[in-house]
Write a protein that holds these residues in place. Structure first.
Motif, PDB file in Angstrom:
ATOM      1  N   PHE A  16       0.841  -1.212   0.000  1.00  0.00           N
ATOM      2  CA  PHE A  16       0.000   0.000   0.000  1.00  0.00           C
ATOM      3  C   PHE A  16       0.874   1.259   0.000  1.00  0.00           C
ATOM      4  CE2 PHE A  16      -2.352   3.350   2.202  1.00  0.00           C
ATOM      5  CZ  PHE A  16      -3.568   3.335   1.552  1.00  0.00           C
ATOM      6  N   TRP A  20       1.065   3.930  -3.164  1.00  0.00           N
ATOM      7  CA  TRP A  20       0.539   5.304  -3.135  1.00  0.00           C
ATOM      8  C   TRP A  20       1.609   6.360  -2.898  1.00  0.00           C
ATOM      9  CZ3 TRP A  20      -3.785   5.996  -5.428  1.00  0.00           C
ATOM     10  CH2 TRP A  20      -4.814   5.065  -5.342  1.00  0.00           C
ATOM     11  N   PHE A  21       2.749   5.971  -2.341  1.00  0.00           N
ATOM     12  CA  PHE A  21       3.741   6.994  -1.988  1.00  0.00           C
ATOM     13  C   PHE A  21       5.024   6.930  -2.816  1.00  0.00           C
ATOM     14  CE2 PHE A  21       1.152   6.518   1.829  1.00  0.00           C
ATOM     15  CZ  PHE A  21       0.781   7.833   2.036  1.00  0.00           C
ATOM     16  N   PHE A 187      -6.444   8.277  -5.113  1.00  0.00           N
ATOM     17  CA  PHE A 187      -6.908   7.747  -3.833  1.00  0.00           C
ATOM     18  C   PHE A 187      -8.258   8.349  -3.477  1.00  0.00           C
ATOM     19  CE2 PHE A 187      -7.267   7.539   0.749  1.00  0.00           C
ATOM     20  CZ  PHE A 187      -6.956   6.211   0.967  1.00  0.00           C
ATOM     21  N   TYR A 189     -10.968   8.474  -0.449  1.00  0.00           N
ATOM     22  CA  TYR A 189     -11.104   8.147   0.980  1.00  0.00           C
ATOM     23  C   TYR A 189     -12.276   7.198   1.252  1.00  0.00           C
ATOM     24  CZ  TYR A 189     -12.464   8.420   5.813  1.00  0.00           C
ATOM     25  OH  TYR A 189     -12.851   8.075   7.081  1.00  0.00           O
ATOM     26  N   ALA A 192     -11.652   3.684   0.073  1.00  0.00           N
ATOM     27  CA  ALA A 192     -10.657   2.967   0.892  1.00  0.00           C
ATOM     28  C   ALA A 192     -11.230   2.612   2.256  1.00  0.00           C
ATOM     29  CB  ALA A 192      -9.400   3.820   1.037  1.00  0.00           C
ATOM     30  N   MET A 196     -11.676  -1.064   3.862  1.00  0.00           N
ATOM     31  CA  MET A 196     -11.214  -1.543   5.172  1.00  0.00           C
ATOM     32  C   MET A 196     -12.340  -2.245   5.918  1.00  0.00           C
ATOM     33  SD  MET A 196      -8.012  -0.981   5.685  1.00  0.00           S
ATOM     34  CE  MET A 196      -7.685  -0.966   7.435  1.00  0.00           C
ATOM     35  N   LEU A 260      -8.672  -0.575  -1.712  1.00  0.00           N
ATOM     36  CA  LEU A 260      -7.554   0.182  -1.134  1.00  0.00           C
ATOM     37  C   LEU A 260      -6.602   0.659  -2.232  1.00  0.00           C
ATOM     38  CD1 LEU A 260      -6.492  -1.905   2.006  1.00  0.00           C
ATOM     39  CD2 LEU A 260      -7.844   0.168   1.929  1.00  0.00           C
ATOM     40  N   GLU A 448     -20.692   6.782   5.981  1.00  0.00           N
ATOM     41  CA  GLU A 448     -19.921   7.740   6.787  1.00  0.00           C
ATOM     42  C   GLU A 448     -20.855   8.884   7.179  1.00  0.00           C
ATOM     43  OE1 GLU A 448     -16.518   8.111   7.638  1.00  0.00           O
ATOM     44  OE2 GLU A 448     -16.219   6.016   7.113  1.00  0.00           O
ATOM     45  N   TYR A 462     -16.578  -1.830  15.427  1.00  0.00           N
ATOM     46  CA  TYR A 462     -15.304  -2.322  14.857  1.00  0.00           C
ATOM     47  C   TYR A 462     -14.485  -3.040  15.932  1.00  0.00           C
ATOM     48  CZ  TYR A 462     -16.343   1.074  11.139  1.00  0.00           C
ATOM     49  OH  TYR A 462     -16.947   1.794  10.149  1.00  0.00           O
TER      50      TYR A 462
END
Lengths: 484, 302
Positions: A16, A20-21, A187, A189, A192, A196, A260, A448, A462
């Motif tokens: 990951f 992405w980085f 990406f 949010y 992703a 998760m 993801l 969300e 969770y």
């Protein structure tokens, strides 16, 4: 590498971060990273079979390129058949060679002819049925000119070997997944975060539900002669939830992991045990395989066009092939045939598309009629799973005959009654969670919101799930569908 | 991306925080756990596995406290010893089960390194783990260690609804399978741990730690080998060599060759209730836990 292992828990964040980085500015590099990660993921199990995936990839890539420039119908057909022969050849050798050999020997000896041949000690490469079908979908779609052949070998290699779904699906169509490798991923949010949640729910299904049910299902099916009818019924029920938790759990983890990385995979399960008839069940169970067979086998055979006998023939073919896809054993063929028999009355009376919506939509409880239909369909499914799980047809029949004996009315017996009760409780809680989440993509797909109260509640849920995974997790078992 | 990373890290920290809190609560609770607390007038502890659990009846040997548990490895006994010593300052003597299987490689794999066994034990023993034990488990069995950390959340339930047998204690053996085992031995040969000997390096490591702990805390450690069925009595060369090589300075009471009738055994290696009664009474009457008396009766291995 297993999704439910520490190896994967370390592997995923590393990939990951690199994705992405480190490689995010160059699409080719990002795809190349996915190829390396996917080969590592697969090679962790057995690196020798990487050559098989690589060979299939090169063959289908090359054939795809040739199909793109070839206009002669006959030559195109030859190219298509070359791809089918190579892919199904591998599959046939690794998965079905011994089955056919043993059955030929048995058939010849039945007619008095003795044939001497030795079975080979063949290791079945994990996920071969899945990636074979995925690459085949590419060649077939290019052949049908539904898809432009790709020139990007790295993107194609990543499509064939994409690690989240490489070994147990969902079986993706090239038309859906391949174009996602051409576009720069940004990406997202909410995608992703949803991923998760789906991973967490998938782990719960696999580790808490499937692995616990597996202990009892294995114990009962492997020693079925020692148990009474009522315990055998529970054994079949435990297997019913084992296979659902195992496979849909895997699919959830695969879909969540893909999200993801900015990919969308197709849905593979849609709360199948709440189906009101078998046709609905098959629209909700292993959707990627059912639709694969529909598009690449059922429709080319004529589908539901033509006369009644044609429909019946096609239905039987698709269910039997689907059963045989699962493994080289008559039990899978019997399971497929049984499902075809269940399906047939609905097809003939044209009632196979009665239930296209979600049961009791917008309500807490189903109507009495819906509840009865669900229970009846569930009962049929459980019965069919006995054939799927049994070691042989003979074993399945002896299992069923013991169920339908007077011992059905005795109390169930387990060596460890406490664990059996805990597992039953967990399954009931799971069914309730699935029921109340059935209108969502998966039971834990919360929306969300900025409300503090909801945010705290979500976190508590969770935490409960995370702790349940560790506290109630069963002994680690392989994913059932790896063997297919 | 930032929001996502914050949320994932936040959730991970919350999970770890709850874990830390539960470990702390369990650590505090374990200090008040009655099942680990000895009566004030008792200063002798018996540790070990099922051999000592079923052989030494502490209702008869009423100046001892038996905390042996089925399948306890030396790693388990070490953790238990540290905790019992912490809450029982009067502790001055420990009898520890020492039979051939305890230091055999096959049993090390079946107990100490067995994932299911570890998961089960760590439900209870996690609060007793020191940094060194955590590192040991992380190296040898990381998945079970992490699972164990989460599993300890069940400890308060055990604490509140106290099950006396949770950490061990004398119990009556329920099975009676000696005849079958004798038949089995005739057919298939002697059981693996008495057939050939491969020593268990990790069990050795933790047995040495027990020795060191006892030395540092002025606790007298005595190794004890409970009675064995006559067919196994002369198959313990591995044990004696191992003892001579590693622990010859520790007193070793060897009762394995004591003459006992078949009716005293539940199987080849465990005494049944009547065997335990006979054996415990014998120890009590002859004061055999006294080294000098044991030597006089030839039970001290030298």
């Amino acid at each position: 590498m297993l999704f439910n292992s520490i190896d994967f828990a370390l592997f995923l964040p590393i990939v990951f971060v690199l994705y992405w980085f480190v490689t995010n500015r160059n699409l080719k590099l990002q795809n190349f990273l996915l190829v390396v990660a996917s080969y590592l993921f697969y090679g962790w199990w057995d690196w020798r079979f990487l050559s098989l995936i690589l060979f299939s990839t090169i063959v289908d890539y090359s054939i795809g390129r040739k199909l793109g420039v070839e206009n002669n119908h006959n030559k195109r057909k030859i190219l298509l058949w070359a791809s089918i022969l190579v892919n199904l050849g591998f599959l046939g050798f690794f998965k079905y060679y011994n089955f056919f050999l043993d059955n030929f020997i048995a058939a010849f000896s039945f007619f008095g002819a003795e044939i001497k041949a030795n079975s080979l000690n063949i290791i079945l490469p994990v996920g071969i049925s899945f990636y074979t079908f995925q690459t085949l979908s590419y060649t077939i779609d290019v052949y049908k000119r539904k898809l432009e052949p790709t020139k990007d070998l790295i993107a194609f290699t990543a499509f064939v070997s994409f690690f989240p779904q490489l070994v147990a699906g969902p079986i993706e169509r090239a038309t859906h997944l391949l174009p996602q490798f051409y576009k720069k991923r940004t990406f997202d949010y909410s995608k992703a975060a949803d991923g998760m949640r789906q991973i967490l729910w998938g782990l719960f299904k696999k580790i808490v539900i499937a692995d616990n049910c597996a202990e009892f299902a294995n114990q009962i099916f492997n020693n079925s002669a020692d148990f009474n009818g009522s315990t055998l019924v529970l054994g079949a029920l435990f297997f019913t939830f084992q296979i659902y938790g195992d496979f849909s759990g895997y699919s959830d983890i695969a879909i969540g992991t893909s999200r993801l990385f900015g990919f969308d995979l197709m849905r593979n399960f849609n709360f199948p045990y709440f189906s009101r008839d078998i046709a609905e069940f098959w629209r909700r169970w292993h959707i990627s395989l059912s639709t694969w067979f529909r598009d690449y086998l059922y429709i080319p055979l004529g589908g539901s066009r033509g006369g009644t006998w044609m429909k019946i023939r096609n239905t039987f073919i698709i269910f039997i092939v689907s059963g045989f896809w699962h493994g080289a054993n008559w039990t899978f063929i019997a399971w497929g045939t049984l499902n075809a028999i269940y399906f047939l009355p609905l097809l003939i009376t044209k009632n196979n598309r009665n239930h296209l919506d979600t049961v009791a939509l917008g309500k807490y409880l189903p109507s009495a009629k819906e509840a009865f239909s669900m229970l009846f369909t569930f009962g049929l499914t459980v019965f069919a799973w006995i054939f799927f799980r049994a070691n042989s047809i003979k074993h399945a029949f002896s299992y069923i005959s013991e169920i339908f004996s007077t011992s059905l009315f005795e109390l169930p017996k387990f060596d460890d009654m406490r664990s059996a009760s805990i597992t039953t409780m967990l399954v009931l809680i799971f069914v309730l969670a699935e029921w109340f989440g059935r209108e969502r993509q998966f039971a834990l797909a919360f929306k969300e919101s900025n409300s503090m109260k909801e945010s705290i509640l979500r976190k508590i849920v969770y935490l409960i799930i995370i702790y349940s995974i560790f506290v109630f997790g069963g002994t680690q078992q392989d994913f059932i569908y790896f063997q297919f | 991306m930032k929001k996502f990373l914050y949320k994932v890290i936040g959730m991970s920290l919350l999970t770890i925080g709850v874990l830390g809190l539960s470990t702390f609560i369990n650590y505090m609770l374990s200090n008040y756990d009655d099942s680990l607390r000895m009566k004030k007038n008792i200063n002798t502890l018996i540790l070990g596995d099922s051999h000592t659990k079923y052989a030494l009846n502490d209702n008869i040997l009423n100046d001892t406290y038996n905390l042996s548990q089925n399948a306890d490895s030396y790693f388990d006994s070490y953790l238990k010893l540290k905790q019992v010593d912490k809450i029982n300052p009067q502790l001055d003597t420990v009898f520890l089960s020492f039979s051939q299987h305890n230091i055999h490689k096959c049993i090390e794999n079946r107990w100490l390194l067995n994932p299911a066994h570890l998961r089960d034990r760590l439900k209870l023993y996690t609060p007793f783990l020191g940094a060194e034990e955590c590192l040991f488990l992380l190296e040898k069995r990381p998945e079970e260690f992490i699972t164990g950390l989460f599993n300890q959340i069940q400890y308060p339930i055990n604490f509140l609804f106290n099950n006396d047998d949770l950490f061990g204690g004398y119990d009556e053996l329920e099975h009676n399978i000696l005849k079958q085992e004798i038949e089995n031995q005739k057919k298939n040969g002697i059981r693996q741990e008495y057939k050939s000997f491969n020593d268990a390096p990790l069990e050795l490591k933790y047995l040495k730690k027990i020795v060191k702990y006892c030395n540092e805390n002025n606790i007298t450690l005595i190794l004890i080998n409970p009675p064995l069925h006559k067919s196994l009595q002369n198959k313990q060369d591995g044990l004696y060599k191992f003892y001579k090589k590693n622990f010859s300075n520790i007193p070793f009471l060897d009762f394995s060759k004591i003459a006992m009738k078949d009716s005293c055994f539940g199987d080849m290696v465990h005494l049944n209730p009547s065997g335990s009664k006979y054996f415990s009474k014998l120890i009590k009457q002859e004061d055999l836990f006294n080294i000098n008396h044991a030597r006089a009766h030839n039970f001290l291995h030298e």
